[in-house]
Design a protein around this motif. Structure first.
Motif, short mmCIF file in Angstrom:
data_model
loop_
_atom_site.label_atom_id
_atom_site.label_comp_id
_atom_site.label_asym_id
_atom_site.label_seq_id
_atom_site.Cartn_x
_atom_site.Cartn_y
_atom_site.Cartn_z
N PRO A 104 33.22 -36.63 -14.92
CA PRO A 104 32.56 -36.14 -13.72
C PRO A 104 31.55 -37.17 -13.21
CG PRO A 104 31.75 -34.97 -15.65
CD PRO A 104 32.84 -35.89 -16.11
N TYR A 105 31.34 -37.20 -11.92
CA TYR A 105 30.34 -38.08 -11.33
C TYR A 105 29.84 -37.43 -10.04
CZ TYR A 105 33.59 -39.74 -7.73
OH TYR A 105 34.42 -39.82 -6.65
N ALA A 106 28.95 -38.09 -9.33
CA ALA A 106 28.34 -37.53 -8.13
C ALA A 106 29.33 -37.57 -6.96
CB ALA A 106 27.07 -38.29 -7.79
N HIS A 107 30.44 -36.85 -7.11
CA HIS A 107 31.50 -36.91 -6.11
C HIS A 107 31.08 -36.33 -4.76
CE1 HIS A 107 32.03 -32.92 -7.90
NE2 HIS A 107 32.59 -32.58 -6.75
N LEU A 108 30.19 -35.34 -4.76
CA LEU A 108 29.75 -34.78 -3.48
C LEU A 108 28.92 -35.78 -2.69
CD1 LEU A 108 28.99 -31.09 -4.52
CD2 LEU A 108 31.00 -32.00 -3.33
N THR A 109 28.17 -36.62 -3.37
CA THR A 109 27.43 -37.69 -2.70
C THR A 109 28.40 -38.67 -2.05
OG1 THR A 109 25.62 -37.47 -4.28
CG2 THR A 109 25.74 -39.54 -3.04
N MET A 110 29.46 -39.00 -2.77
CA MET A 110 30.46 -39.92 -2.21
C MET A 110 31.23 -39.26 -1.08
SD MET A 110 30.04 -42.77 -3.69
CE MET A 110 28.31 -42.36 -3.68
N ALA A 111 31.49 -37.96 -1.18
CA ALA A 111 32.17 -37.23 -0.10
C ALA A 111 31.29 -37.24 1.16
CB ALA A 111 32.48 -35.80 -0.52
N SER A 112 30.00 -37.07 0.98
CA SER A 112 29.07 -37.11 2.12
C SER A 112 29.07 -38.49 2.77
CB SER A 112 27.67 -36.74 1.64
OG SER A 112 26.75 -36.84 2.70
N LEU A 113 29.09 -39.53 1.95
CA LEU A 113 29.14 -40.90 2.47
C LEU A 113 30.44 -41.13 3.26
CD1 LEU A 113 27.89 -43.73 2.63
CD2 LEU A 113 28.97 -44.22 0.42
N ALA A 114 31.55 -40.64 2.72
CA ALA A 114 32.83 -40.78 3.42
C ALA A 114 32.78 -40.05 4.77
CB ALA A 114 33.97 -40.23 2.56
N ARG A 115 32.22 -38.85 4.78
CA ARG A 115 32.11 -38.09 6.03
C ARG A 115 31.23 -38.84 7.03
NH1 ARG A 115 31.22 -33.79 3.68
NH2 ARG A 115 33.36 -33.07 3.61
N HIS A 116 30.13 -39.39 6.55
CA HIS A 116 29.23 -40.18 7.39
C HIS A 116 29.94 -41.39 8.00
CE1 HIS A 116 25.51 -42.01 8.78
NE2 HIS A 116 25.85 -43.12 8.16
N ARG A 117 30.92 -41.93 7.29
CA ARG A 117 31.69 -43.08 7.78
C ARG A 117 32.97 -42.66 8.49
NH1 ARG A 117 30.51 -47.25 2.77
NH2 ARG A 117 28.31 -47.52 3.32
N SER A 118 33.01 -41.42 8.93
CA SER A 118 34.14 -40.87 9.70
C SER A 118 35.45 -40.86 8.93
CB SER A 118 34.30 -41.65 11.03
OG SER A 118 33.13 -41.54 11.80
N ARG A 119 35.38 -40.67 7.64
CA ARG A 119 36.58 -40.53 6.81
C ARG A 119 36.63 -39.11 6.25
NH1 ARG A 119 40.03 -44.85 5.67
NH2 ARG A 119 41.27 -43.03 5.16
N ASP A 120 36.89 -38.16 7.15
CA ASP A 120 36.96 -36.76 6.72
C ASP A 120 38.07 -36.53 5.70
OD1 ASP A 120 34.79 -36.06 8.28
OD2 ASP A 120 36.01 -35.38 9.96
N ASP A 121 39.15 -37.30 5.81
CA ASP A 121 40.24 -37.17 4.84
C ASP A 121 39.76 -37.54 3.43
OD1 ASP A 121 39.95 -39.85 5.70
OD2 ASP A 121 42.08 -40.29 5.45
N TRP A 122 39.02 -38.65 3.32
CA TRP A 122 38.48 -39.04 2.02
C TRP A 122 37.42 -38.06 1.56
CZ3 TRP A 122 37.91 -44.74 0.37
CH2 TRP A 122 39.12 -45.41 0.57
N ALA A 123 36.60 -37.56 2.48
CA ALA A 123 35.56 -36.60 2.12
C ALA A 123 36.18 -35.36 1.48
CB ALA A 123 34.73 -36.22 3.34
N ARG A 124 37.26 -34.86 2.07
CA ARG A 124 37.96 -33.69 1.53
C ARG A 124 38.51 -34.00 0.13
NH1 ARG A 124 40.23 -32.37 5.73
NH2 ARG A 124 41.89 -33.91 5.69
N ALA A 125 39.14 -35.15 -0.01
CA ALA A 125 39.72 -35.53 -1.31
C ALA A 125 38.63 -35.71 -2.36
CB ALA A 125 40.54 -36.80 -1.15
N LEU A 126 37.56 -36.39 -2.00
CA LEU A 126 36.47 -36.65 -2.95
C LEU A 126 35.77 -35.37 -3.37
CD1 LEU A 126 35.07 -39.87 -1.30
CD2 LEU A 126 35.97 -39.70 -3.63
N SER A 127 35.67 -34.41 -2.48
CA SER A 127 34.95 -33.19 -2.82
C SER A 127 35.80 -32.18 -3.60
CB SER A 127 34.38 -32.53 -1.56
OG SER A 127 35.41 -32.13 -0.70
#
Length: 144
Positions: A104-127
């Motif tokens: 496990p790691y801080a995946h929600l932080t990375m999902a937020s970063l992906a969303r901030h960078r307009s990568r909603d697809d990655w945000a969904r996968a990361l979360s």
């Protein structure tokens, strides 16, 4: 061994992705003589031992547990978990062994970063570890 684009341990068919058969794995190995083969691309952690004794290892993905792709047919790859994946491979006597590790790691932080960078697809996968949020969207992605 012959492509960094084609999957090694999975086979994409119209409407589904499945584990490669032993015959497909052997064919993809071709003339490889190395006793250890590392692969990736699908981000799905797996290890397979060929009939000739090769150990083939896909360690998984540290940062993208799911995605969709169009090649060679539309498909979705999902691990079902946002955890990071890696492998430790070691030689013991005359054979290779692999430990597939899930962390496990801080995946929600990375999902937020992906969303901030307009990568909603990655945000969904990361979360979540899933590429699509519903079965209906999975079917839609597959073009069924």
């Amino acid at each position: 061994p012959s492509s960094d684009i084609d999957y090694f341990l999975e086979t994409v068919e119209v409407g589904r992705v499945r584990a490669a058969t032993p015959g497909e794995v052997e064919a993809r190995l071709g003339e490889v003589t190395a006793s250890l083969v590392l692969c990736g691309h699908t981000h799905v952690p797996r290890s397979v031992r060929s009939s000739k004794g090769h150990l083939i290892v896909n360690p998984g993905s540290v940062g993208l547990p799911a995605f969709d792709d169009l090649r060679p047919h539309p498909h979705v790859i999902e691990t079902g978990s946002p955890d990071a994946r890696y492998a430790i491979v070691e030689r013991v006597a005359d054979t290779w062994i692999a430990d597939l590790i899930t962390v496990p790691y801080a995946h929600l932080t990375m999902a937020s970063l992906a969303r901030h960078r307009s990568r909603d697809d990655w945000a969904r996968a990361l979360s979540s570890g899933y590429a699509k949020s519903t079965q209906a969207s999975r079917v839609s992605c597959l073009g069924l």
